[in-house]
Scaffold this active site. Sequence first.
Site, mmCIF file in Angstrom:
data_model
loop_
_atom_site.group_PDB
_atom_site.id
_atom_site.type_symbol
_atom_site.label_atom_id
_atom_site.label_comp_id
_atom_site.label_asym_id
_atom_site.label_seq_id
_atom_site.Cartn_x
_atom_site.Cartn_y
_atom_site.Cartn_z
ATOM 1 N N LYS A 286 -2.321 8.796 -14.644
ATOM 2 C CA LYS A 286 -3.130 9.498 -15.633
ATOM 3 C C LYS A 286 -4.116 8.519 -16.263
ATOM 4 O O LYS A 286 -3.795 7.344 -16.422
ATOM 5 C CB LYS A 286 -2.242 10.059 -16.743
ATOM 6 C CG LYS A 286 -1.427 11.275 -16.362
ATOM 7 C CD LYS A 286 -0.596 11.752 -17.547
ATOM 8 C CE LYS A 286 0.287 12.924 -17.181
ATOM 9 N NZ LYS A 286 -0.440 14.150 -16.800
ATOM 10 N N ARG A 360 7.445 20.244 -11.584
ATOM 11 C CA ARG A 360 7.928 21.267 -10.654
ATOM 12 C C ARG A 360 8.910 20.681 -9.639
ATOM 13 O O ARG A 360 9.802 21.367 -9.164
ATOM 14 C CB ARG A 360 6.731 21.977 -9.997
ATOM 15 C CG ARG A 360 5.848 21.088 -9.170
ATOM 16 C CD ARG A 360 4.449 21.675 -8.967
ATOM 17 N NE ARG A 360 3.635 21.598 -10.188
ATOM 18 C CZ ARG A 360 2.386 22.011 -10.283
ATOM 19 N NH1 ARG A 360 1.784 22.556 -9.253
ATOM 20 N NH2 ARG A 360 1.731 21.905 -11.413
HETATM 21 N N1 BES Z 1 3.242 16.651 -18.035
HETATM 22 C C1 BES Z 1 2.070 17.127 -17.432
HETATM 23 C C2 BES Z 1 1.502 18.367 -18.094
HETATM 24 C C3 BES Z 1 1.027 18.225 -19.508
HETATM 25 C C4 BES Z 1 -0.321 18.065 -19.767
HETATM 26 C C5 BES Z 1 1.900 18.308 -20.562
HETATM 27 C C6 BES Z 1 -0.759 17.962 -21.060
HETATM 28 C C7 BES Z 1 1.466 18.209 -21.869
HETATM 29 C C8 BES Z 1 0.132 18.047 -22.120
HETATM 30 C C9 BES Z 1 2.329 17.479 -15.968
HETATM 31 O O1 BES Z 1 3.337 16.758 -15.356
HETATM 32 C C10 BES Z 1 1.065 17.217 -15.232
HETATM 33 O O2 BES Z 1 0.651 16.101 -15.209
HETATM 34 N N2 BES Z 1 0.480 18.246 -14.677
HETATM 35 C C11 BES Z 1 -0.723 18.116 -13.954
HETATM 36 C C12 BES Z 1 -0.603 18.977 -12.737
HETATM 37 C C13 BES Z 1 -1.681 18.769 -11.740
HETATM 38 C C14 BES Z 1 -1.592 17.409 -11.121
HETATM 39 C C15 BES Z 1 -1.542 19.844 -10.701
HETATM 40 C C16 BES Z 1 -1.873 18.580 -14.841
HETATM 41 O O3 BES Z 1 -1.698 19.536 -15.597
HETATM 42 O O4 BES Z 1 -2.935 17.964 -14.798
HETATM 43 ZN ZN ZN Z 2 2.633 14.898 -14.538
#
Ligand code: BES
Ligand code: ZN
Length: 507
Positions: A286, A360
Amino acid sequence: MKVSFDPKIVHGTPADIFVAGVFKGKNFSEQSNELKDLDQAQRDLLSKTVEFESGKFKGNAGETLLVTMPTSQSAPTRKFILTGLGEEDNFSLDAVRKASASAIRLAKSEKAESVKTLVHGACLKTIDPYRIAQTITEVSNLAIYSFDKYKTKDHDKRHEIKHLILASSNQDHFDKINAGIQRGVMVSRAQSFARDWVNEPPVNKTPIILSEIAKKVARENDLEIEVLDKNKCLKHGMGSFLSVARGSDEPPMFIVIKYRPKHPPKKHIALIGKGVTFDSGGLDLKPASGMEDMKIDMAGAAAVIATMSTMKELEPDVAISMIVPATENMTGGKAIKPRDVVYAMDGTSIEIMNTDAEGRLILADAIAYAVNVLKVDEIIDLATLTGAIGVALGEAFTGVMTNNQEQADKIVKAGNEEGERMWQLPLCDDYRDAIKSEVADIKNLGDKGQAGAQAGAVFLEHFTEGKPWTHLDIASTAYISKANEYGPKGATGVGVRTLVNYLDNYV
Ligand code: BES
Ligand code: ZN
Ligand code: ZN
């Protein structure tokens, strides 16, 4: 904060500040008898002041007026907070929430040690005083929540109100108010517990620590607990869960708490919470701005563990198995790579397209475990799963996705009654097709241009084998950037009030 009941409004337990609700558009003589009694005891000072101030204070829900009695007068209470209840005809628990939250916050800023309040709107007889007392207790405790554990200087810690007293002179309401207070204390304690753990820094809530917390909750509630370590998870074939843990030095823990009622249960429900104690994104790292808040990625876990902490008192008549797959998502030398293929415990092969879609992956094995090992009748999962849900719904609504409309309707209703707003998003074959993989059975990402929150949901749905299942994507409601009536910015503990209400009244 201690919360108690007082059958004497004027002459009972004294308090630093007295809170009284006021309906909009009515003069003093049309307000509740309890308020008028109070005024009489104050030698009409209250009504005089309000008339005097009427231009400023309208009685809108959430509006407050601090009234300080002149020191020259010998009145029993010095400080009052008049809090608006909105229009009498539109009176609802929502008005109680707004009124109680703004009043208790004002009392906190006035550094009151004790606060006494009327049971707003009980005189109207339109809402059960049990629910009003519960709501006042819940909201008051949650509205003034703060996380000061890591402040080392006393003067940096926020002021704490020690005692809230709900007062009513209506004998018919005494038992109901007492019961409502008890429920409100239980729920707000559980929700604050969830908040505390979401606010906790990641170093102090590793999967091992999380499993210790779960053990304590189980012990205190006479519940059975099983914590599967990596080897046990391997034996179950949880290749999807374990793949996420590979990049971290912290061992993963698969936590299962079981509640079984005294009588044969109506059914067996799995409550599953995403327990990523820190989500760096993995190799699909990230950006700093996206990683900043990723200690909250175990908010689903916090909500279900907190819900289990009410079992001794709640005693629902269903069997509950709480499951928390707990792990970090890190970038170590053994971390999974994009295009790796892993196997979930039900044999499904999964192509990893993005290591940041790890929620997931861990939930897949948790759901498969619930279905195939525990043989549950229905599943509810809570997960900070996608950023996309925030784009769709913002911080106002938790996203709901389901394979069973009846179950989802009940959960949404249970949530809305408790002021946890929810909104359902559709699932359809277009989304299901979009997670088909070229090389494996499914992939952990939807096709480009497909709805992100729903891609996550249909991935989870794959493992439910048709068992009733509802998914709550709490990514945008678990941690908020602006205070609301239920609390400050930061962790919300979302889901606890919904689950407790659901388990108590909708199963
Ligand atoms: N933990 C994150 C989602 C999240 C985002 C939680 C903001 C709280 C605040 C999750 O694991 C994630 O990173 N999801 C990705 C999915 C994508 C790679 C398909 C996302 O939402 O960008
Ligand atoms: Zn994630
Ligand atoms: Zn995550």
